[in-house]
Design an enzyme around this catalytic site. Structure first.
Site, PDB file in Angstrom:
ATOM      1  N   ASP A 160      63.189  39.094  25.085  1.00 47.34           N
ATOM      2  CA  ASP A 160      62.223  38.132  24.561  1.00 47.34           C
ATOM      3  C   ASP A 160      62.898  36.822  24.184  1.00 47.34           C
ATOM      4  OD1 ASP A 160      59.638  37.455  24.005  1.00 47.34           O
ATOM      5  OD2 ASP A 160      59.394  38.779  22.294  1.00 47.34           O
TER       6      ASP A 160
ATOM      7  N   GLY B 245      57.758  42.201  23.082  1.00 45.52           N
ATOM      8  CA  GLY B 245      58.669  42.001  24.208  1.00 45.52           C
ATOM      9  C   GLY B 245      58.373  40.715  24.944  1.00 45.52           C
TER      10      GLY B 245
ATOM     11  N   ARG C 289      55.161  28.750  22.754  1.00 40.99           N
ATOM     12  CA  ARG C 289      54.686  27.826  21.716  1.00 40.99           C
ATOM     13  C   ARG C 289      55.802  27.456  20.755  1.00 40.99           C
ATOM     14  NH1 ARG C 289      49.985  31.680  19.818  1.00 40.99           N
ATOM     15  NH2 ARG C 289      51.689  33.097  20.335  1.00 40.99           N
TER      16      ARG C 289
ATOM     17  N   GLU D 268      54.336  31.065  15.302  1.00 34.92           N
ATOM     18  CA  GLU D 268      54.722  32.136  14.385  1.00 34.92           C
ATOM     19  C   GLU D 268      56.100  31.905  13.765  1.00 34.92           C
ATOM     20  OE1 GLU D 268      52.674  34.309  13.391  1.00 34.92           O
ATOM     21  OE2 GLU D 268      51.760  35.526  14.965  1.00 34.92           O
TER      22      GLU D 268
ATOM     23  N   PHE E  44      46.295  36.265  23.880  1.00 30.42           N
ATOM     24  CA  PHE E  44      46.966  37.536  24.106  1.00 30.42           C
ATOM     25  C   PHE E  44      45.988  38.702  24.037  1.00 30.42           C
ATOM     26  CE2 PHE E  44      50.083  40.975  23.325  1.00 30.42           C
ATOM     27  CZ  PHE E  44      50.931  40.713  24.377  1.00 30.42           C
TER      28      PHE E  44
ATOM     29  N   LYS F 188      54.291  38.916  16.434  1.00 31.55           N
ATOM     30  CA  LYS F 188      55.733  38.862  16.195  1.00 31.55           C
ATOM     31  C   LYS F 188      55.981  37.975  14.983  1.00 31.55           C
ATOM     32  CE  LYS F 188      56.317  39.179  21.200  1.00 31.55           C
ATOM     33  NZ  LYS F 188      56.688  38.450  22.436  1.00 31.55           N
TER      34      LYS F 188
ATOM     35  N   SER G 223      56.725  38.311  27.073  1.00 26.23           N
ATOM     36  CA  SER G 223      55.418  38.264  27.744  1.00 26.23           C
ATOM     37  C   SER G 223      54.688  36.983  27.396  1.00 26.23           C
ATOM     38  CB  SER G 223      54.561  39.461  27.318  1.00 26.23           C
ATOM     39  OG  SER G 223      54.410  39.497  25.909  1.00 26.23           O
TER      40      SER G 223
ATOM     41  N   LYS H  45      63.464  36.146  17.280  1.00 26.71           N
ATOM     42  CA  LYS H  45      63.646  35.313  18.474  1.00 26.71           C
ATOM     43  C   LYS H  45      62.748  34.086  18.422  1.00 26.71           C
ATOM     44  CE  LYS H  45      59.626  36.228  20.518  1.00 26.71           C
ATOM     45  NZ  LYS H  45      58.663  35.275  21.098  1.00 26.71           N
TER      46      LYS H  45
END
Length: 311
Positions: free
Chosen positions: A229, A121, A240, A261, A10, A93, A123, A176
């Site tokens: 998202d 968001g 992932r 995460e 990222f 996140k 992505s 999310k």
């Protein structure tokens, strides 16, 4: 100039899109050449400089922290003196497992004089790196600073929407990931698309339930950093968290080197839910499953046998 800390997928993708229009300094452990980890074939623009040390990055007023949520606190604890008066934009996140804070809270705890913001968001790094159109939420409690960052970080292919609802943006992005693991479990276990749709819907209810209790605004959860998202990560193998859930549901192995995460976030959020007496059955089951405290069969039975009620 913009600084980016974290040369993973990222961070590298952001360097590619932002470096197309302005100077960018990129720093990451182990980063030496111009190849980006997990982005095969991606090329850094000429305006991107690979930093040898963090002091080079600190020369930029705006610094993007493209670090995993559970690593950001440790990083800032070690290097806070370099970034006290900067614009620090978290690009992760999650909820810190130790403190229960979101990314901007972690920033504020270590760099109280910095302007804290979060970029979040729907992505995928590969889409951004390829220059595909992407829309994200930029949340900053200081609206004037947020507006300046919105203009600085937007590009021809990266459209940013601004909000002062940092809580909503942070918890939408974090929660999310937990629901995406659960959605992956549903598909991996062969429970069907109808079950995934139900899981996403009830998971979204949980997301709003906790976030609104903590002061978020409903429209933020219905926007890019929440519902948008959620849809992306619950339906794509590029996610992932979804891939991890799929492996978990199928009883298959998963690459331990891949950052997921949602695993730590599930534990942190389950603790928050208990503290605030918020009913979050899906989140609690994900936390229990990922810690091997419950079998998949028992988790399904527990969710399906809950008392019937109005929607």
């Amino acid at each position: 100039m913009i600084g980016i800390i974290g040369a993973g997928a990222f961070g590298g993708a952001l360097a590619i899109t932002l470096g197309a229009k302005q100077p960018v300094t990129l720093w990451g452990r182990g980063q030496s050449g111009r190849d980006i980890a997990r982005l095969p074939g991606a090329e850094l623009p000429a305006l991107v400089t690979i930093a040898d040390d963090l002091e080079q990055v600190a020369q930029a007023k705006t610094v993007l922290l493209a670090l995993p949520a559970q690593a950001m606190g440790r990083f800032l604890a070690d290097h806070a003196t370099l970034f006290q008066n900067h614009n620090l934009v978290a690009c992760c996140k999650g909820v810190d497992l130790t403190t229960g804070l979101g990314p901007t809270g972690v920033i504020a705890a270590h760099c109280p004089n910095a302007v804290a913001a979060i970029l979040t968001g729907p992505s995928f790094a590969s889409d951004i790196a390829k220059g595909l159109p992407t829309a994200l939420t930029l949340a900053c409690a200081n609206d004037a600073a947020g507006e300046a960052l919105q203009h600085q970080l937007s590009t021809d292919v990266l459209r940013l929407y601004r909000t002062t609802d940092v809580t909503g943006a942070e918890f939408g992005g974090a929660l999310k990931n937990v629901i995406a693991i659960a959605a992956g479990v549903v598909i991996g276990a062969g429970l069907g698309e109808s079950a995934r749709a139900a899981l996403m819907t009830r998971g979204f209810v949980e997301m709003k339930r906790l976030a609104l209790h903590l002061g978020a605004r409903s429209e933020t959860l219905s926007g890019l950093s929440g519902f948008g998202d959620l849809v992306l990560t619950c339906t794509s193998q590029q996610s992932r968290n979804f891939r991890f859930g799929t492996a978990l549901g199928a009883g298959a192995a998963f690459d331990a080197s891949v950052t997921v995460e949602g695993v730590a976030t599930a534990q942190a959020v389950a603790k928050l839910a208990r503290t605030h007496s918020i009913d979050m059955p899906v989140t609690q089951m994900v936390a229990a499953l990922t810690q091997n405290k419950i079998t998949l069969e028992d988790a399904i039975h527990a969710l399906m046998s809950r008392p019937l009620k109005q929607e």
